[in-house]
Design an enzyme around this catalytic site. Structure first.
Site, PDB file in Angstrom:
ATOM      1  N   ASP A  46      38.371 -75.735  37.942  1.00 30.61           N
ATOM      2  CA  ASP A  46      37.720 -76.511  38.740  1.00 30.61           C
ATOM      3  C   ASP A  46      37.244 -77.992  38.212  1.00 30.61           C
ATOM      4  OD1 ASP A  46      35.651 -75.588  36.987  1.00 30.61           O
ATOM      5  OD2 ASP A  46      34.557 -75.047  38.996  1.00 30.61           O
ATOM      6  N   GLU A 117      31.829 -68.241  36.647  1.00 33.54           N
ATOM      7  CA  GLU A 117      31.014 -68.677  35.719  1.00 33.54           C
ATOM      8  C   GLU A 117      29.597 -67.593  35.725  1.00 33.54           C
ATOM      9  OE1 GLU A 117      30.107 -72.743  35.746  1.00 33.54           O
ATOM     10  OE2 GLU A 117      32.057 -73.478  35.568  1.00 33.54           O
ATOM     11  N   GLU A 183      31.767 -71.094  26.235  1.00 36.10           N
ATOM     12  CA  GLU A 183      31.619 -72.910  26.331  1.00 36.10           C
ATOM     13  C   GLU A 183      30.223 -73.429  25.630  1.00 36.10           C
ATOM     14  OE1 GLU A 183      32.900 -74.919  29.896  1.00 36.10           O
ATOM     15  OE2 GLU A 183      32.412 -76.930  28.979  1.00 36.10           O
TER      16      GLU A 183
HETATM   17  O1  KIV Z   1      37.230 -75.907  34.675  1.00 36.48           O
HETATM   18  C1  KIV Z   1      37.792 -76.048  33.610  1.00 36.48           C
HETATM   19  O2  KIV Z   1      38.341 -76.666  33.289  1.00 36.48           O
HETATM   20  C2  KIV Z   1      37.029 -75.031  32.677  1.00 36.48           C
HETATM   21  C3  KIV Z   1      37.562 -74.854  31.270  1.00 36.48           C
HETATM   22  C4  KIV Z   1      37.529 -76.062  30.614  1.00 36.48           C
HETATM   23  C5  KIV Z   1      37.099 -73.699  30.397  1.00 36.48           C
HETATM   24  O3  KIV Z   1      36.363 -74.224  33.106  1.00 36.48           O
END
Ligand code: KIV
Length: 266
Positions: A46, A117, A183
């Site tokens: 996203d 998430e 992360e």
């Molecule tokens: O949206 C994204 O690109 C992510 C990654 C960087 C882990 O969630």
């Protein structure tokens, strides 16, 4: 021989200690090039909302936009496993809505797995979605959809917060996720989580001990000027290359040097 990468393959990679490479992609041409290079996992992130659409956060991204990007990626028929991010408010409000939207991502988008998430707070969602056979990748630590709670994009899990992140990691694994993105957490904590879990960890700003690594493709190619976090390594500077090509085109059009006979029909 082109062998498609599957969820079981990713689990075997963890068991055999083979590192997993993952990058984001949002469209057909990038996916073709990146897949031919031999990537293991493509994440339709996203982050598209920031690096493609120009928003400040990932929060405005919609289900329809994520499905659009995922379909474009799938049209490149990648060998890599395709994981799609579930956008903000597509899975948080109820289990029913989460299952329905994750189902849409598989059915309409063509994703082979989804990413959500959250840790303990999202374990009920991860469990319900996994139970209907939609593979789920978790994502804990610095979770960009929680930007307002965190008060910005700040490293998580330092000092007394570490225990909570460890609990989140176990909650995600025990709920049925097949992999976990870590992360923006201290490298030592990521190493501990990686050693404790049986599912692979994929790090971004989480140090070298994770089972795999992920970065945003626009960041590693120097295409995102807005901000460049410490954990990003720029493997190319495509900005000036694109700019030079466009400048040359403009100059040739203005000078009447393009098109020539070579680019014209008789
Ligand atoms: O949206 C994204 O690109 C992510 C990654 C960087 C882990 O969630």
């Amino acid at each position: 021989m082109r062998k498609k990468i599957t969820i079981p393959d990713v689990l075997v990679m963890k068991r055999e200690g083979r590192r997993i490479s993952m990058l984001t992609s949002y469209d057909y041409p990038f996916t073709r090039i990146m897949d031919a290079a031999g990537l293991d996992i493509i994440l339709v992130g996203d982050s598209a909302g920031v690096v493609v659409a120009g928003h400040d956060t990932t929060l405005p991204v919609t289900m329809d936009e994520m499905i659009y990007h995922t379909r474009a990626v799938r049209r490149a028929d990648p060998r890599a496993l395709v994981v799609a991010d579930m956008p903000f408010m597509s899975y948080q409000t109820s289990i029913e809505e989460a299952c329905r939207n994750c189902g849409r991502m598989i059915k309409e988008g063509g994703a082979e797995a989804v990413k959500v998430e959250g840790g303990m707070n999202m374990s009920h969602v991860i469990r319900a979605v996994s139970q209907i056979d939609i593979p789920v990748m978790g994502h804990i630590g610095l979770t960009p959809q929680s930007v307002h709670r965190m008060g910005g994009y700040k490293v998580q899990g330092r000092k007394e917060q570490a225990e909570r992140i460890l609990e989140d990691a176990f909650a995600v694994q025990n709920s049925g996720a097949f992999a976990l993105v870590l992360e923006g957490i201290p490298a030592k904590l990521a190493a501990e989580i990686t050693a404790e879990l049986t599912i692979p960890t994929i790090g971004i700003g989480a140090g070298p001990a994770c089972d795999g690594q992920v970065l945003v493709i626009h960041d590693i190619l120097g295409l995102c000027e807005k901000y460049s976090p410490k954990f990003v390594k720029r493997y190319a500077e495509l900005g000036p290359i694109i700019s030079d090509a466009v400048k040359q085109y403009i100059a040739e059009v203005k000078a009447g040097e393009f098109p020539t006979e070579e680019h014209s029909f008789s």
